[in-house]
Write a protein that holds these residues in place. Structure first.
Motif, PDB file in Angstrom:
ATOM      1  N   SER A   1     -33.738  77.023  92.926  1.00  0.00           N
ATOM      2  CA  SER A   1     -34.632  77.768  93.812  1.00  0.00           C
ATOM      3  C   SER A   1     -35.097  79.075  93.178  1.00  0.00           C
ATOM      4  N   VAL A   2     -34.184  79.776  92.504  1.00  0.00           N
ATOM      5  CA  VAL A   2     -34.560  81.020  91.815  1.00  0.00           C
ATOM      6  C   VAL A   2     -35.547  80.723  90.701  1.00  0.00           C
ATOM      7  N   ALA A   3     -35.302  79.625  89.966  1.00  0.00           N
ATOM      8  CA  ALA A   3     -36.231  79.253  88.898  1.00  0.00           C
ATOM      9  C   ALA A   3     -37.614  78.936  89.451  1.00  0.00           C
ATOM     10  N   SER A   4     -37.668  78.369  90.658  1.00  0.00           N
ATOM     11  CA  SER A   4     -38.948  78.000  91.256  1.00  0.00           C
ATOM     12  C   SER A   4     -39.630  79.161  91.967  1.00  0.00           C
ATOM     13  N   ASN A   5     -38.832  79.991  92.661  1.00  0.00           N
ATOM     14  CA  ASN A   5     -39.401  81.065  93.482  1.00  0.00           C
ATOM     15  C   ASN A   5     -39.423  82.419  92.790  1.00  0.00           C
ATOM     16  N   GLY A   6     -38.627  82.587  91.728  1.00  0.00           N
ATOM     17  CA  GLY A   6     -38.524  83.880  91.072  1.00  0.00           C
ATOM     18  C   GLY A   6     -37.458  84.742  91.716  1.00  0.00           C
ATOM     19  N   VAL A   7     -37.368  85.984  91.297  1.00  0.00           N
ATOM     20  CA  VAL A   7     -36.382  86.924  91.825  1.00  0.00           C
ATOM     21  C   VAL A   7     -37.095  87.936  92.725  1.00  0.00           C
ATOM     22  N   PRO A   8     -36.368  88.503  93.688  1.00  0.00           N
ATOM     23  CA  PRO A   8     -37.010  89.465  94.595  1.00  0.00           C
ATOM     24  C   PRO A   8     -37.416  90.746  93.889  1.00  0.00           C
ATOM     25  N   HIS A   9     -38.471  91.364  94.355  1.00  0.00           N
ATOM     26  CA  HIS A   9     -38.959  92.617  93.770  1.00  0.00           C
ATOM     27  C   HIS A   9     -38.320  93.791  94.506  1.00  0.00           C
ATOM     28  N   LEU A  10     -37.135  94.155  94.060  1.00  0.00           N
ATOM     29  CA  LEU A  10     -36.385  95.253  94.658  1.00  0.00           C
ATOM     30  C   LEU A  10     -36.163  96.336  93.619  1.00  0.00           C
ATOM     31  N   GLY A  11     -36.165  97.574  94.071  1.00  0.00           N
ATOM     32  CA  GLY A  11     -35.869  98.669  93.167  1.00  0.00           C
ATOM     33  C   GLY A  11     -34.384  98.746  92.872  1.00  0.00           C
ATOM     34  N   ALA A  12     -34.016  99.613  91.921  1.00  0.00           N
ATOM     35  CA  ALA A  12     -32.612  99.749  91.523  1.00  0.00           C
ATOM     36  C   ALA A  12     -31.734 100.149  92.700  1.00  0.00           C
ATOM     37  N   ALA A  13     -32.233 101.026  93.562  1.00  0.00           N
ATOM     38  CA  ALA A  13     -31.438 101.483  94.702  1.00  0.00           C
ATOM     39  C   ALA A  13     -31.132 100.327  95.651  1.00  0.00           C
ATOM     40  N   ARG A  14     -32.144  99.501  95.916  1.00  0.00           N
ATOM     41  CA  ARG A  14     -31.926  98.372  96.830  1.00  0.00           C
ATOM     42  C   ARG A  14     -30.993  97.326  96.223  1.00  0.00           C
ATOM     43  N   TRP A  15     -31.117  97.092  94.920  1.00  0.00           N
ATOM     44  CA  TRP A  15     -30.191  96.170  94.272  1.00  0.00           C
ATOM     45  C   TRP A  15     -28.765  96.697  94.373  1.00  0.00           C
ATOM     46  N   GLY A  16     -28.602  98.003  94.252  1.00  0.00           N
ATOM     47  CA  GLY A  16     -27.280  98.596  94.400  1.00  0.00           C
ATOM     48  C   GLY A  16     -26.730  98.370  95.794  1.00  0.00           C
ATOM     49  N   VAL A  17     -27.587  98.498  96.802  1.00  0.00           N
ATOM     50  CA  VAL A  17     -27.168  98.250  98.180  1.00  0.00           C
ATOM     51  C   VAL A  17     -26.752  96.791  98.369  1.00  0.00           C
ATOM     52  N   VAL A  18     -27.519  95.873  97.773  1.00  0.00           N
ATOM     53  CA  VAL A  18     -27.209  94.443  97.891  1.00  0.00           C
ATOM     54  C   VAL A  18     -25.862  94.132  97.256  1.00  0.00           C
ATOM     55  N   VAL A  19     -25.643  94.609  96.046  1.00  0.00           N
ATOM     56  CA  VAL A  19     -24.375  94.334  95.345  1.00  0.00           C
ATOM     57  C   VAL A  19     -23.198  94.939  96.107  1.00  0.00           C
ATOM     58  N   THR A  20     -23.371  96.158  96.586  1.00  0.00           N
ATOM     59  CA  THR A  20     -22.304  96.799  97.355  1.00  0.00           C
ATOM     60  C   THR A  20     -21.989  95.998  98.615  1.00  0.00           C
ATOM     61  N   GLY A  21     -23.032  95.545  99.309  1.00  0.00           N
ATOM     62  CA  GLY A  21     -22.827  94.743 100.506  1.00  0.00           C
ATOM     63  C   GLY A  21     -22.083  93.454 100.208  1.00  0.00           C
ATOM     64  N   MET A  22     -22.404  92.814  99.081  1.00  0.00           N
ATOM     65  CA  MET A  22     -21.715  91.578  98.711  1.00  0.00           C
ATOM     66  C   MET A  22     -20.241  91.828  98.425  1.00  0.00           C
ATOM     67  N   VAL A  23     -19.935  92.907  97.703  1.00  0.00           N
ATOM     68  CA  VAL A  23     -18.547  93.204  97.338  1.00  0.00           C
ATOM     69  C   VAL A  23     -17.727  93.570  98.569  1.00  0.00           C
ATOM     70  N   VAL A  24     -18.270  94.452  99.401  1.00  0.00           N
ATOM     71  CA  VAL A  24     -17.552  94.864 100.601  1.00  0.00           C
ATOM     72  C   VAL A  24     -17.385  93.686 101.557  1.00  0.00           C
ATOM     73  N   GLY A  25     -18.441  92.902 101.720  1.00  0.00           N
ATOM     74  CA  GLY A  25     -18.360  91.745 102.598  1.00  0.00           C
ATOM     75  C   GLY A  25     -17.319  90.746 102.138  1.00  0.00           C
ATOM     76  N   ALA A  26     -17.252  90.512 100.829  1.00  0.00           N
ATOM     77  CA  ALA A  26     -16.242  89.598 100.293  1.00  0.00           C
ATOM     78  C   ALA A  26     -14.841  90.116 100.571  1.00  0.00           C
ATOM     79  N   SER A  27     -14.634  91.414 100.411  1.00  0.00           N
ATOM     80  CA  SER A  27     -13.312  92.009 100.657  1.00  0.00           C
ATOM     81  C   SER A  27     -12.908  91.863 102.119  1.00  0.00           C
ATOM     82  N   VAL A  28     -13.840  92.159 103.024  1.00  0.00           N
ATOM     83  CA  VAL A  28     -13.553  92.031 104.455  1.00  0.00           C
ATOM     84  C   VAL A  28     -13.295  90.571 104.826  1.00  0.00           C
TER      85      VAL A  28
END
Length: 238
Positions: free
Chosen positions: A174-201
């Motif tokens: 799907s990523v190969a077909s649709n591409g990657v989202p156009h997010l700035g560095a700050a938003r990518w940081g928020v996404v990664v942080t959310g994934m890590v914290v969510g996994a821990s919880v």
């Protein structure tokens, strides 16, 4: 808001073994728009599946998964093509309807005896094809595979690593077909942080919340999200 959505999706994924896309996609679509919401869900869900598969890849059934993955490879481009050509309001209706129907079917636990017999390979291909189309078009590719596993008689222990493997493959397509989202560095940081914290919880809650209740909560949240997305799309058409 973006961080909380990803955190919740990641949490329920680790808690139940499924559910990131079902829970997060409707909210991501409403926040970022259909196109960006889906591709972000593809990226995040794929990353979560890679991490989750690291400890269980030996339990993957290659013979069972090959038909699903090959079929998904054929239908992912079709889903992307459909999503790109629908106007925004119609795309919201399409996505909301897909999520809602998928949740209802999974909640009802539909069983089809034909999936158990000699037609199992055909059923696997159909499930993989449906999942690939739904994943690239609406970011939700898990329900058809869940129904296939349910009807094939897989245990939860058997299902989880194979579902993670399918998630890695179909989200990569799907990523190969649709591409990657156009997010700035700050938003990518928020996404990664959310994934890590969510996994821990999610890992902490996994041993405390009964699996049946957790899965029902995931499906109820997904149903609300699907109906909300459907309603917004219908409002846009009006």
């Amino acid at each position: 808001m973006l961080g909380w959505i990803v955190l919740l999706g990641s949490c329920v994924q680790w808690l139940t073994g499924m559910g990131f896309a079902l829970v997060a996609v409707p909210a991501l679509v409403l926040l970022l728009g259909p196109a960006q919401g889906v591709v972000l869900a593809n990226c995040a869900a794929g990353a979560i599946c890679v991490v989750g598969l690291a400890g269980g890849w030996r339990r993957v059934r290659p013979r069972a998964m090959v038909p699903l993955c090959l079929a998904a490879a054929l239908t992912v481009p079709v889903g992307s093509w459909v999503a790109r050509r629908l106007p925004p309001a119609e795309l919201l209706v399409f996505m909301g309807a897909l999520v809602t129907v998928a949740v209802v079917v999974v909640m009802r636990g539909a069983r089809l005896p034909a999936l158990r017999g000699t037609r199992g390979a055909v059923a696997a291909g159909a499930a993989g094809a449906a999942g690939g189309f739904m994943n690239s078009a609406a970011g939700v590719g898990g329900p058809p595979v869940s129904l296939y596993a349910l009807n094939a008689g897989w245990t939860v222990r058997e299902f989880v690593p194979n579902a993670l493997f399918y998630g890695v493959v179909v989200n990569a397509f799907s990523v190969a077909s649709n591409g990657v989202p156009h997010l700035g560095a700050a938003r990518w940081g928020v996404v990664v942080t959310g994934m890590v914290v969510g996994a821990s919880v999610g890992r902490v809650l996994a041993g405390r919340v009964p699996e049946r209740r957790a899965r029902m909560l995931v499906l109820l949240l997904a149903l609300i999200g699907g109906l909300t997305t459907l309603g917004k799309g219908l409002w846009g058409l009006g």
